[in-house]
Design an enzyme around this catalytic site. Structure first.
Site, PDB file in Angstrom:
ATOM      1  N   TYR A 125       9.477  23.249  -5.923  1.00  0.00           N
ATOM      2  CA  TYR A 125       9.243  22.945  -4.514  1.00  0.00           C
ATOM      3  C   TYR A 125       9.829  24.033  -3.619  1.00  0.00           C
ATOM      4  O   TYR A 125      10.970  24.452  -3.780  1.00  0.00           O
ATOM      5  CB  TYR A 125       9.901  21.614  -4.139  1.00  0.00           C
ATOM      6  CG  TYR A 125       9.147  20.391  -4.594  1.00  0.00           C
ATOM      7  CD1 TYR A 125       7.869  20.116  -4.105  1.00  0.00           C
ATOM      8  CD2 TYR A 125       9.720  19.498  -5.492  1.00  0.00           C
ATOM      9  CE1 TYR A 125       7.182  18.984  -4.509  1.00  0.00           C
ATOM     10  CE2 TYR A 125       9.036  18.357  -5.900  1.00  0.00           C
ATOM     11  CZ  TYR A 125       7.768  18.107  -5.406  1.00  0.00           C
ATOM     12  OH  TYR A 125       7.087  16.976  -5.808  1.00  0.00           O
ATOM     13  N   LYS A 171      35.490  -0.751 -14.972  1.00  0.00           N
ATOM     14  CA  LYS A 171      34.655  -1.034 -13.804  1.00  0.00           C
ATOM     15  C   LYS A 171      33.483  -0.060 -13.744  1.00  0.00           C
ATOM     16  O   LYS A 171      33.488   0.994 -14.389  1.00  0.00           O
ATOM     17  CB  LYS A 171      35.491  -0.926 -12.523  1.00  0.00           C
ATOM     18  CG  LYS A 171      36.017   0.483 -12.246  1.00  0.00           C
ATOM     19  CD  LYS A 171      36.833   0.538 -10.967  1.00  0.00           C
ATOM     20  CE  LYS A 171      37.282   1.972 -10.683  1.00  0.00           C
ATOM     21  NZ  LYS A 171      38.012   2.081  -9.409  1.00  0.00           N
TER      22      LYS A 171
END
EC number: 5.1.1.1
Length: 375
Positions: A261, A35
């Site tokens: 940043y 899955k």
């Protein structure tokens, strides 16, 4: 050339499958869980490998995953763990996909659809033995069966449940779930029903041989990670996924230089900073800002500054041989060093499963047999 890429080692996958098979109780078989794109590892290539290894079943979560496997030529029995919606039932029946059933209204619709196609729908019934998530409460099983078995186009092939905490050292909860599952199987047997029983996930396969029944459902262990570090009987597993990039710029910086940043990292001394074109868009967690590490020339280099959408920066001052375009390993091994999914997960307060699924979304993925392709 891609800025970053994922390499999948199929030889490691085969090794892990063999470790799972060695742990199987006599009479039990493997249902390989593929899955969520095989936990990010590439559903179709992984499924083909598991077929070649001798898996008896495959399991996915969603209907479209099962359809994709059929389109790829996978003929092994496929279990759809979330079941199928009414709009998907005809396609599921035509493709001989086995839905998991936990709602009687869906069972009725499935039977009606199968009859209209002059076919039979093969199903597995999901029991909630204690996880409290998906499945029929055990106390309602008999009533559920009373109606299910009257449906003319339904063939009950299996009954399954799922352990909530088999990956924990304390097996009290798992033992209670196992007792309830045994009682359910006994009820089925008393009614003359011979069905496949399965409850063991990777942790159950490794630590609870009494829970193997007819099928065991290894997932995370196939991809090289232990379900947890609390197992009583860990296995010799090999990581299947490696995540790589390269240095696109090397920069000499002075003391006092803010990086990234917000300037959350400031150099304490002159040094060298490597810019690497990987960010949270590529599945590299932002939580690794100023915490993670990468491998360059077989040495560990700390991630400094914030992880941005498409770039990170690493301090390579201590690696004077580093060059632009050098390979960078963000997950996996380089030389004698290794960054594991468990290490990344611990830094991020999550589990290896999430790390694999996130990184595995990278569109550039290659598959090899123990010797990685060059990029």
């Amino acid at each position: 050339m891609a800025h970053s890429w994922v390499e999948i080692d199929l030889a490691a996958l085969r090794h892990n499958y063999s470790r799972a098979k060695e742990r199987l109780a006599p009479g039990s078989r493997i249902l390989g869980v593929v899955k969520s794109d095989a936990y990010g590892h590439g559903m179709i290539p992984v499924a083909r490998e598991l077929v070649a290894c001798g898996a008896s079943f495959l399991a996915v979560s969603k209907h479209w995953e099962a359809v994709d496997l059929r389109a790829a030529g996978i003929r092994l029995p496929i279990l759809c763990l979330l079941g199928v919606e009414p709009s998907e039932m005809a396609e599921a029946i035509r493709n001989e996909i086995r839905p998991v059933i936990y709602r009687i209204d869906h069972a009725r619709r499935l039977s009606d659809t199968a009859r209209s196609l002059n076919a039979t729908a093969t199903v597995h019934v999901k029991l909630d033995t204690g996880m409290g998530r998906l499945g029929i409460p055990c106390r309602h099983l008999e009533a559920f069966l009373n109606e299910l078995l009257t449906l003319p186009a339904i063939r009950l092939e299996g009954v399954l449940s799922h352990f909530a905490s088999a990956d924990e050292a304390d097996k009290t909860s798992s033992t209670l779930q196992l007792t309830r599952f045994r009682e359910a199987m006994a009820l089925l047997s008393a009614r003359g029903l011979s069905v496949l029983g399965h409850i063991a996930n990777s942790a159950g396969l490794l630590d609870l041989p009494q829970a193997h029944f007819d099928l065991a459902r290894p997932g995370i262990m196939l991809y090289g990670s232990p379900p947890s570090l609390e197992l009583h009987k860990p296995a010799d597993l090999r990581p299947v996924m490696t995540f790589k990039s390269k240095i696109i710029q090397l920069k000499d910086v002075q003391a006092g230089q803010p990086i990234g940043y917000g300037g959350t990292f400031v150099t304490a001394a002159p040094g060298r900073i490597a810019t690497i074109p990987v960010g949270y868009d590529d599945g590299y967690p932002r939580l690794l800002s100023n915490r993670g590490r990468v491998l360059v020339r077989g040495m560990s280099a700390p991630v400094v500054g914030r992880v941005s959408m498409n770039m990170i920066t690493a301090d390579v001052t201590h690696i004077p041989s580093a060059r632009e375009d050098d390979e960078v390993v963000l997950l996996g091994a380089q030389g004698t060093e290794r960054v594991t999914a468990e290490e990344i997960a611990q830094l991020c307060g999550t589990i290896s499963y999430e790390i694999y699924c996130s990184i595995g979304r990278n569109r550039f993925k290659s598959f090899h047999n123990g010797i990685a392709n060059s990029n």
